[in-house]
Write a protein that holds these residues in place. Structure first.
Motif, short mmCIF file in Angstrom:
data_model
loop_
_atom_site.label_atom_id
_atom_site.label_comp_id
_atom_site.label_asym_id
_atom_site.label_seq_id
_atom_site.Cartn_x
_atom_site.Cartn_y
_atom_site.Cartn_z
N THR A 187 -10.53 -33.25 13.74
CA THR A 187 -10.16 -32.27 14.76
C THR A 187 -10.65 -30.90 14.32
O THR A 187 -10.41 -30.51 13.19
CB THR A 187 -8.62 -32.23 14.94
N ARG A 192 -1.64 -30.77 9.24
CA ARG A 192 -0.40 -30.92 10.01
C ARG A 192 0.76 -31.31 9.09
O ARG A 192 1.87 -30.79 9.20
CB ARG A 192 -0.56 -31.98 11.09
N THR A 213 -9.14 -26.29 17.81
CA THR A 213 -8.23 -27.23 18.49
C THR A 213 -6.89 -27.30 17.77
O THR A 213 -5.82 -27.31 18.39
CB THR A 213 -8.85 -28.62 18.58
N LYS A 242 -4.98 -24.15 18.47
CA LYS A 242 -4.42 -24.19 19.82
C LYS A 242 -3.19 -25.11 19.87
O LYS A 242 -2.19 -24.80 20.54
CB LYS A 242 -5.49 -24.69 20.79
N GLU A 243 -3.26 -26.20 19.13
CA GLU A 243 -2.13 -27.14 19.06
C GLU A 243 -0.90 -26.46 18.46
O GLU A 243 0.22 -26.57 18.98
CB GLU A 243 -2.53 -28.35 18.22
N TRP A 244 -1.11 -25.75 17.35
CA TRP A 244 0.02 -25.05 16.72
C TRP A 244 0.59 -23.98 17.64
O TRP A 244 1.81 -23.80 17.73
CB TRP A 244 -0.44 -24.42 15.40
N SER A 298 0.52 -23.88 20.95
CA SER A 298 1.18 -24.45 22.13
C SER A 298 2.51 -25.11 21.80
O SER A 298 3.36 -25.30 22.68
CB SER A 298 0.25 -25.46 22.81
N THR A 299 2.70 -25.48 20.54
CA THR A 299 3.94 -26.15 20.13
C THR A 299 4.88 -25.23 19.36
O THR A 299 5.87 -25.69 18.77
CB THR A 299 3.63 -27.40 19.28
#
Length: 230
Positions: free
Chosen positions: A58, A38, A62, A65-67, A69-70
């Protein structure tokens, strides 16, 4: 050339991929977990990410998916794992991963996947949820890599051609004859092991980084399969 982020909790894999990609002219940044990934993503905005699926803090899916969604999934991401399932591969593809590399990663597949990712080759997703149908109506089981390419079986590594029995010029200088023999020896085992640096290292008793340096020193063409496949 590109800035590539390698995210893997195994030091040996980070070192090996870093050396290979550096030698290809890329700038390589390393992260051993999602937290470091990150931070590098926020600071440097890499052109491509090689992302391990199984990590201690993590997992890679996951983080992917975080990247996504943001709004941070602006670069191609190639997933890596030695134990992923087809369901995991399909999920990663739907989120936005461009490719998947099964460990141990062969030189040809690594370089080809990186080239395709940097050239923004779009992943084929139209058949991902369905089994592959052969002409006779039979169903072929998908591998994880096939699932990541829309049900297309991965291309075989091009046969490098060396034979187990070869002749050498014993009239020449010792150093040149020795280098000729060692080059033929390593080319033979690379072909036999389908380009897997890990298996060749185990077979020859060399540490992988040392093996890679030795191959470059001898002039073994590690990108040969990549060029033939393009």
């Amino acid at each position: 050339m590109a800035t590539i982020l390698v995210v893997d909790d195994e030091l040996g894999i980070r070192d090996l991929l870093s050396e290979i990609l550096n030698d290809e002219g890329h700038t390589v940044e390393l992260a051993e977990n999602a937290a470091q990934a990150r931070a590098v993503r926020a600071q440097l905005r890499p052109d491509l990410v090689l992302l391990d699926i199984w990590m201690p803090d993590t997992d890679g899916v996951t983080l992917l998916k975080e990247w996504a969604s943001t709004g941070l999934l602006s670069m191609p991401v190639i997933m890596m794992s030695g134990h992923a399932t087809i369901d995991t591969a399909v999920e990663a593809t739907r989120i936005g991963a461009t490719a998947f590399l099964e460990k141990p990663i062969t030189m040809a597949k690594l370089l080809k996947a990186v080239d395709q990712g940097l050239n923004r080759t779009p992943p084929k997703t139209s058949a991902i949820a369905a089994p592959v149908r052969l002409n006779a109506g039979l169903t072929m089981d998908l591998t994880v890599e096939a699932a990541m390419t829309g049900g297309i079986a991965p291309e075989p590594v091009v046969d490098m051609g060396p034979q187990s029995s070869q002749s050498f010029n014993l009239e020449g200088p010792l150093r040149e004859t020795r280098d000729e023999f060692e080059k033929a020896y390593f080319e033979y085992h690379l072909a036999k092991e389908s380009g897997s640096m890990t298996r060749v290292a185990e077979k020859t008793g060399l540490e992988r980084t040392h093996l890679y340096r030795k191959l470059k020193q001898l002039g073994v063409d590690l990108a040969r399969s990549k060029r033939n496949a393009l």
